[in-house]
Design a protein around this motif. Sequence first.
Motif, mmCIF file in Angstrom:
data_model
loop_
_atom_site.group_PDB
_atom_site.id
_atom_site.type_symbol
_atom_site.label_atom_id
_atom_site.label_comp_id
_atom_site.label_asym_id
_atom_site.label_seq_id
_atom_site.Cartn_x
_atom_site.Cartn_y
_atom_site.Cartn_z
ATOM 1 N N ILE A 32 -5.344 -0.067 -1.454
ATOM 2 C CA ILE A 32 -5.989 0.361 -0.153
ATOM 3 C C ILE A 32 -7.340 -0.238 0.260
ATOM 4 C CG2 ILE A 32 -6.592 2.599 1.095
ATOM 5 C CD1 ILE A 32 -4.594 4.434 -0.260
ATOM 6 N N ILE A 40 -7.299 8.456 -1.317
ATOM 7 C CA ILE A 40 -7.221 7.657 -0.075
ATOM 8 C C ILE A 40 -8.317 7.648 0.680
ATOM 9 C CG2 ILE A 40 -5.755 7.475 2.123
ATOM 10 C CD1 ILE A 40 -3.358 8.561 0.406
ATOM 11 N N VAL A 57 0.953 4.024 -3.126
ATOM 12 C CA VAL A 57 0.606 5.619 -2.751
ATOM 13 C C VAL A 57 1.984 6.454 -3.066
ATOM 14 C CG1 VAL A 57 0.061 7.244 -1.004
ATOM 15 C CG2 VAL A 57 -0.920 5.137 -0.904
ATOM 16 N N GLY A 102 -1.797 5.475 4.405
ATOM 17 C CA GLY A 102 -1.647 6.565 3.255
ATOM 18 C C GLY A 102 -0.765 7.609 3.448
ATOM 19 N N GLY A 107 -6.440 3.010 7.618
ATOM 20 C CA GLY A 107 -5.966 3.336 6.180
ATOM 21 C C GLY A 107 -5.178 4.562 5.973
ATOM 22 N N LEU A 108 -5.689 5.566 6.715
ATOM 23 C CA LEU A 108 -5.034 7.043 6.389
ATOM 24 C C LEU A 108 -3.791 7.078 6.775
ATOM 25 C CD1 LEU A 108 -7.916 9.234 7.645
ATOM 26 C CD2 LEU A 108 -7.033 8.611 5.342
ATOM 27 N N ILE A 122 -4.678 13.176 -4.177
ATOM 28 C CA ILE A 122 -4.319 11.845 -3.649
ATOM 29 C C ILE A 122 -4.775 11.538 -2.265
ATOM 30 C CG2 ILE A 122 -2.149 12.378 -2.353
ATOM 31 C CD1 ILE A 122 -1.222 9.634 -3.712
ATOM 32 N N VAL A 158 0.847 -1.127 -0.084
ATOM 33 C CA VAL A 158 -0.159 0.051 0.084
ATOM 34 C C VAL A 158 0.751 1.117 0.063
ATOM 35 C CG1 VAL A 158 -1.554 1.426 1.590
ATOM 36 C CG2 VAL A 158 -1.896 -1.140 1.192
ATOM 37 N N CYS A 186 -10.608 4.216 1.805
ATOM 38 C CA CYS A 186 -10.813 3.967 3.207
ATOM 39 C C CYS A 186 -12.299 4.025 3.672
ATOM 40 C CB CYS A 186 -10.303 4.866 4.290
ATOM 41 S SG CYS A 186 -8.150 4.640 4.011
ATOM 42 N N ALA A 228 -5.869 3.214 -5.147
ATOM 43 C CA ALA A 228 -7.323 3.248 -4.262
ATOM 44 C C ALA A 228 -7.778 1.849 -4.104
ATOM 45 C CB ALA A 228 -8.088 4.020 -4.994
#
Length: 817
Positions: free
Chosen positions: A704, A794, A436, A744, A740-741, A790, A432, A798, A701
């Motif tokens: 993720i 992200i 990114v 990212g 997720g963040l 981006i 991931v 998520c 995307a």
Amino acid sequence: MMDAFRSLARDFSYAARSLLRRPGFALIVILTLALGIGADTGIFSVVERVLLRPVPAPALDRLVVIKEDIQSLNLLDAQLSPGETVDLIARKDLFDAGAGYSSDAATLAGHGDPQQLAGAAVFGDFFPIFGARPYLGRLITPADNQPGGADVIDLTYDTWRNVFGSDPKIVGRSLDFGGTPPGVHPTVIGVLPPDFKFPASAQYFRAFVLSPQKLGPQMRGSLYINPIFRLRNGVTQERLVAGLRDEVAHWKQRFPDAFYTKQFDLRPQSFIDFVAGTLHPILLVLIGAVGLVLLITCANIAALQLLRAASRGRETAVRAALGAGRAAIVRQSLIESVLLALLGGALGIAVGQALISLLARIDIQQFQLLRDVHLDARVLVATALVSLAAGIVFGLAPALRAGSVNLQDALREGGRGGSLGARQHRFLQTTVIVQVALTLVLLLGSALTVRSLMRLLATDPGFRPQNVVTMRLAPPVAEYGTAALRQSFFDEIERRVAAIPGVQSVGFTWGLPFAAGGTSSPFTLPGEAVETSDPPRHANMRAVYGDYFKAMGIPVLRGRTFGPSDNDPNVVNVIIDEELATHFFHGRDPIGQRIEQGRPATIIGVVRNVDGAELGEPAHATVYYNYPQFGIGALHMAIRSSLDPSVAITQARSAVRDVSARVAISDVHTMQERIARSVGSRRLAMLVLSGFAVLALILAALGIYGVLSYITAQRTQEIGIRMALGADATGVARMVLRWGLVLGAIGVVAGFAAYVGIGRTLQSSSALESVLYGVSVWDAVTLASALAIIALAIALACWLPARRAAALDPLIAMRNE
């Protein structure tokens, strides 16, 4: 050996059945790979055609083009004179063979409407340098360049086929070239093979006559020859540069009065770089971009494969229990990955062909090489190798994971599927982050090209291009053989076209902006001392007629434009541009002042600076002459009207035909089309980079989303317990979003760090100017835009897993676990 092949065949058969049982997964992987490998295939085909094999000739790496840099005039990359080229051809200590060519043009009559053909006048070993052999007849040789010889031409294969209908008896025919003196008709001596297309714009080749006048000392400053040489074996770059330096010193001693400057050098350029032109730096950028896309594709599919391997833990355990060893399990997993990669590569060939077709539609003169790009055996082999490598790269981690499954744990898990260990979790998270990071680099590069093109299109070209149509008119010499007759021809054309309802003004020029024509020459200002701070006194020369400045919308800043009183060829009046007036008259009024550019002239007006060959290029001093003082044969006509462009063009064509049916009409475009064509290199970079960036953004995307969905599914029991203990849906969603963040954000930081390193390298590269205009690699708007895009991608990737986790029923979640 046979047993090994049978075993391999069984593995492929099992892999195919396994993929057919999960067609959704297989389809996603194949489509993802097809996009990544297709982009790689298309760009590699372009690179192979433009940078590796622009001309089907042996030893391309030994071919060089010699350029002349005249420092005192700030004139770089200049061509050579015929005499200079002939002298270099004689340098057998440096070159095996040498040749020169210049642009040529002719009006062909007798084959329907008169048509303008673009050609090249060649001398020396032009065709032997490229190893070209005739398709029909023979090719031009040095014997054809001698004075007094016959006027002979070779046709390109496409011209022979499209213009002469593949006439097998074309050799020996005399053609009616209206641009030659009456009674002179060149004879066709041969047809070139289909794959010979250099220069790309040439439709025929004519023998260049090396007359004593062209080779004389007085012509050493006439720079219009492109010289091409094949280096002798063993001649290094250092030896070549030293030899050229010696030749320049010899010329200065031999012709002390022939050169208008003592400060000039000869500089070699590789033939491949010469042919590629502005495409060279663009393709290097695109090679890097397509490499990033392929890496993102592999990272994405590696994550998908790893997740699939986890879900097949019980299946793998059963195979192990039945006697399959770790090597067999790893091999089976790798074979599935390679099979997917080969299927994706096969589909990627179709995607690559579609990309090539799109690139070939670009209607820009300097990109004619793109029209001949196609998939050949080398590209197909390269695609197969890339596919195989991709299959191994994205299949290695899942294969190793499959081979390390704990038999008892996997069987104990029963039907619930498998789970990943800490190492596999870290690998997933790394994929991931990598996706990114690479996507951010592509986004930033794409955003820079978009912003650059916007800046460029917003620049003022110095005139009003709206509602202006242009076309090139070449009156036949047989009817208009003198300057007076040609002037009367253009007078009549102007009268008839101006009478068309809706036409506002009509003018003519030799040296239309964003079109071929015009020349340049040094100038002096009689009685004016040369200041040390003055730029080199060198200016473009343009010829105009009629209401040209009004038709083009070029503002007159001072004085007046040409009128009937300026048509006397013995009284030379000129108009200069703002650049020349500002930098050479030091605040004095130039009106009425004298200027000499080969002959004395009086300045009667000053007009706005106008861009030349490319939008946004730095202003260069320009002198406009009245057409009767030049007497050139062919001119571009500019028409300003309120009519639809197609209507204006049709009616103007009709008016020209009414004057003479033998006039060749060519190069028909609106001025806005010409401007769009001039920014083609930057537009190409923007379109392809933007396409790659969008593709990378989608892949990142999806990556993720897939990883976060898996992590959420693995922690379903934890989420159910949290909710049973009072956690609300918002808190659960926030927790999943945070997972997720964080990944990212790490990817964004890594990508920005990579961009900083790339940016510092690019800042010191002159190639950056070929892609960007008026934008720094650190442009704040560009950086903010890419980061915002981006970040949004992200967040959306998520949001879906977070929303699904927030909607879980805690009782059902714990019961499922």
